[in-house]
Design an enzyme around this catalytic site. Structure first.
Site, short mmCIF file in Angstrom:
data_model
loop_
_atom_site.label_atom_id
_atom_site.label_comp_id
_atom_site.label_asym_id
_atom_site.label_seq_id
_atom_site.Cartn_x
_atom_site.Cartn_y
_atom_site.Cartn_z
N GLN A 1 6.17 4.21 -4.24
CA GLN A 1 6.06 5.45 -3.04
C GLN A 1 6.49 5.65 -2.52
O GLN A 1 7.36 6.89 -2.16
CB GLN A 1 4.49 5.48 -2.94
CG GLN A 1 3.64 7.01 -2.83
CD GLN A 1 2.65 6.95 -2.15
OE1 GLN A 1 2.08 8.02 -1.88
NE2 GLN A 1 1.62 6.44 -2.34
N SER B 1 -3.12 7.85 6.64
CA SER B 1 -3.07 7.93 5.24
C SER B 1 -1.91 7.85 4.74
O SER B 1 -1.24 9.16 5.29
CB SER B 1 -3.89 8.45 5.22
OG SER B 1 -4.16 8.57 2.99
N GLU B 2 -1.70 7.29 3.80
CA GLU B 2 -0.37 7.18 2.62
C GLU B 2 0.20 8.89 2.54
O GLU B 2 1.30 9.64 2.61
CB GLU B 2 0.46 6.21 1.95
CG GLU B 2 -0.59 6.64 0.53
CD GLU B 2 -0.59 6.00 -0.65
OE1 GLU B 2 -0.29 4.24 0.20
OE2 GLU B 2 -0.69 5.87 -1.47
N ASN B 3 -0.41 9.25 1.95
CA ASN B 3 -0.26 10.16 1.31
C ASN B 3 -0.18 11.94 2.34
O ASN B 3 0.04 13.14 2.48
CB ASN B 3 -1.43 10.62 0.92
CG ASN B 3 -3.18 10.97 1.32
OD1 ASN B 3 -3.03 10.24 2.58
ND2 ASN B 3 -3.88 12.21 0.92
N SER C 1 5.34 9.98 5.95
CA SER C 1 4.23 8.99 6.42
C SER C 1 4.69 7.33 6.01
O SER C 1 4.88 7.06 6.38
CB SER C 1 3.76 9.39 5.05
OG SER C 1 2.89 8.54 4.72
#
Lengths: 223, 219
Positions: A101, B45-47, B87
């Protein structure tokens, strides 16, 4: 200021052709340009490459493009929770490139920032690094990753002004700002369209860039 | 033996004042419920959120405010939102002090496998590869054995790996183990679990120090 507003979503996607590369914002079901996707479904363009963190679910987001067999290749980091996706992948109808990601986010950022490639430690020693250039910096190993660009980027924002400045809400930001930079044409879908001057440039100075076309559809509230 | 919540409770004891922490999906998410009130810890939080708050009350959910597991959450005073590239800059740049992850397998050299079962599960790695490649400290939270009863602590991973030489500590339903040079060092055992039981459930090299192995203490 240049006015970038178009009348409807169909007008925003009228240059779309088969086999084009698309970037689509969103993480999970958050920050998805659902109306622009609906216009893409309606266009019936085929053979698309779609770059998006996830693949939507069966009846929402990219799932709708999958159902309509418009996607040839997906470039994503996580594609769970989608039965049609899994079916097409296992049957060989769909090509999939799964990438970490953070690497995905940075490849898109690099594409919009004029950086052709960069080194990252993510995936070193795993199948992700197979066939890629590897280099040691200090005591750590890194792999070379190329940037990503698109013919069209579809992004979702909270508010946008007529000049194409966008602001985002909460975690609906995710991949949208980088994608807005990495597409030759960026279509932004906003919940509220305001006149130039209404968005505070001081407050929002960090919050991102222009787009070239604009859908006026108001997003439906999620339950 | 510990249940999932007790594993999370034990891991929460590893958190220190001032830590920035990333919690993975599954048991790691539960760790947030057991952080001591005596310390300040910031959850990433990665998002795109630093300063993740608890789950919202019913009716207060905001669809534009979710965690990496796609659950609706809340913010706290001082929380900040950012895009996915920023992030992962925080993650890759080693600004996160501790990452807690689930795993399918851990090898005695600290390799971790948690993203793919060939021919079976093709969901993707999400942010796991970025996290394990760069985290200063990684604790794995998992069951000691899989559903078939086979050890998940191995000499070498059999599944495609997520990252190499990265896991520092493992907390399972049976034990707390440190990953050291030659294998898994047994640190604590779960209440009611003998050293022999842990030996039997560990396929990789288990190092048992020549002293009384204390029981895991959780409130």
């Amino acid at each position: 200021m240049i006015n970038k507003v178009v009348n409807n979503k169909e007008e925003a996607v009228k240059g779309i052709q088969d086999n084009m590369i698309f970037m689509l914002g969103g993480f999970g079901l958050c920050g998805i340009p659902e109306n622009a996707i609906a216009a893409l479904v309606k266009s019936n363009a085929k053979g698309l490459t779609c770059i998006s963190n996830n693949a939507g679910v069966d009846d929402f987001g990219l799932g709708l493009l999958l159902k309509n067999r418009q996607i040839k290749k997906m470039i994503s980091s996580y594609v769970g929770e989608n039965a049609e996706f899994e079916r097409q992948l296992l049957s060989g109808e769909l090509e999939v490139d799964l990438i970490p990601q953070g690497t995905l986010a940075e490849r898109i950022r690099a594409g919009g920032a004029g950086i052709p490639a960069f080194f990252t430690p993510a995936g070193y020693g795993t199948e992700v690094s197979e066939g890629k250039e590897v280099r040691k910096f200090g005591n750590k190993m890194y792999i070379l990753e190329n940037c990503l660009k698109a013919d069209y980027s579809f992004v979702k924002a909270w508010k946008g002004d007529t000049a194409g400045n966008l602001i985002y809400k909460g975690t609906a930001r995710n991949f949208n700002p980088m994608m807005a930079m990495a597409g030759k044409i960026t279509v932004a879908e906003v919940e509220e369209l305001v006149e130039v001057g209404e968005l505070d440039p001081i407050k929002y100075i960090l919050l991102e860039f222009l787009f070239k076309e604009f859908s006026r559809e108001r997003i439906m509230k999620k339950e | 033996m510990l249940d999932k919540n007790q594993i999370a409770k034990r891991i929460a004891q590893e958190l220190q004042d001032g830590f920035y922490v990333n919690l993975g999906i599954g048991i790691p998410t539960l760790v947030a419920n057991y952080i001591s009130n005596d310390i300040d810890v910031v959850l990433q939080s990665e998002n795109g959120l630093l300063g993740m708050g608890p789950f919202p009350f019913e009716g207060k959910e905001d669809p534009d405010l979710i965690n990496a597991g796609k659950q609706t959450i809340t913010t706290l005073d001082g929380s900040v939102f950012f895009n996915s590239a920023t992030s992962f800059s925080m993650i890759r740049g080693e600004h996160v002090d501790l990452t807690v992850l689930g795993a399918m397998e851990v090898a005695e050299n600290g390799d971790i496998a948690n993203w793919k079962i060939p021919g079976k599960m093709v969901k993707g790695m999400g942010g796991a590869m970025d996290l394990v490649a760069s985290a200063k400290n990684i604790i794995v939270a998992m069951m000691h054995t899989n559903k078939a009863g086979d050890s998940k602590l191995l000499s070498k991973c059999t599944l495609p790996i997520t990252g190499i030489n990265c896991v520092k500590k493992i907390v399972t339903n049976l034990a707390v183990l440190d990953v050291v040079e030659n294998g898994f060092m047994l640190i604590e055992r779960a209440p009611g679990v003998s050293v022999d039981m842990i030996k039997k459930a560990t396929k990789g090299n288990l190092i048992v120090p020549e002293r009384e192995i204390p029981e895991i203490k959780i409130n």
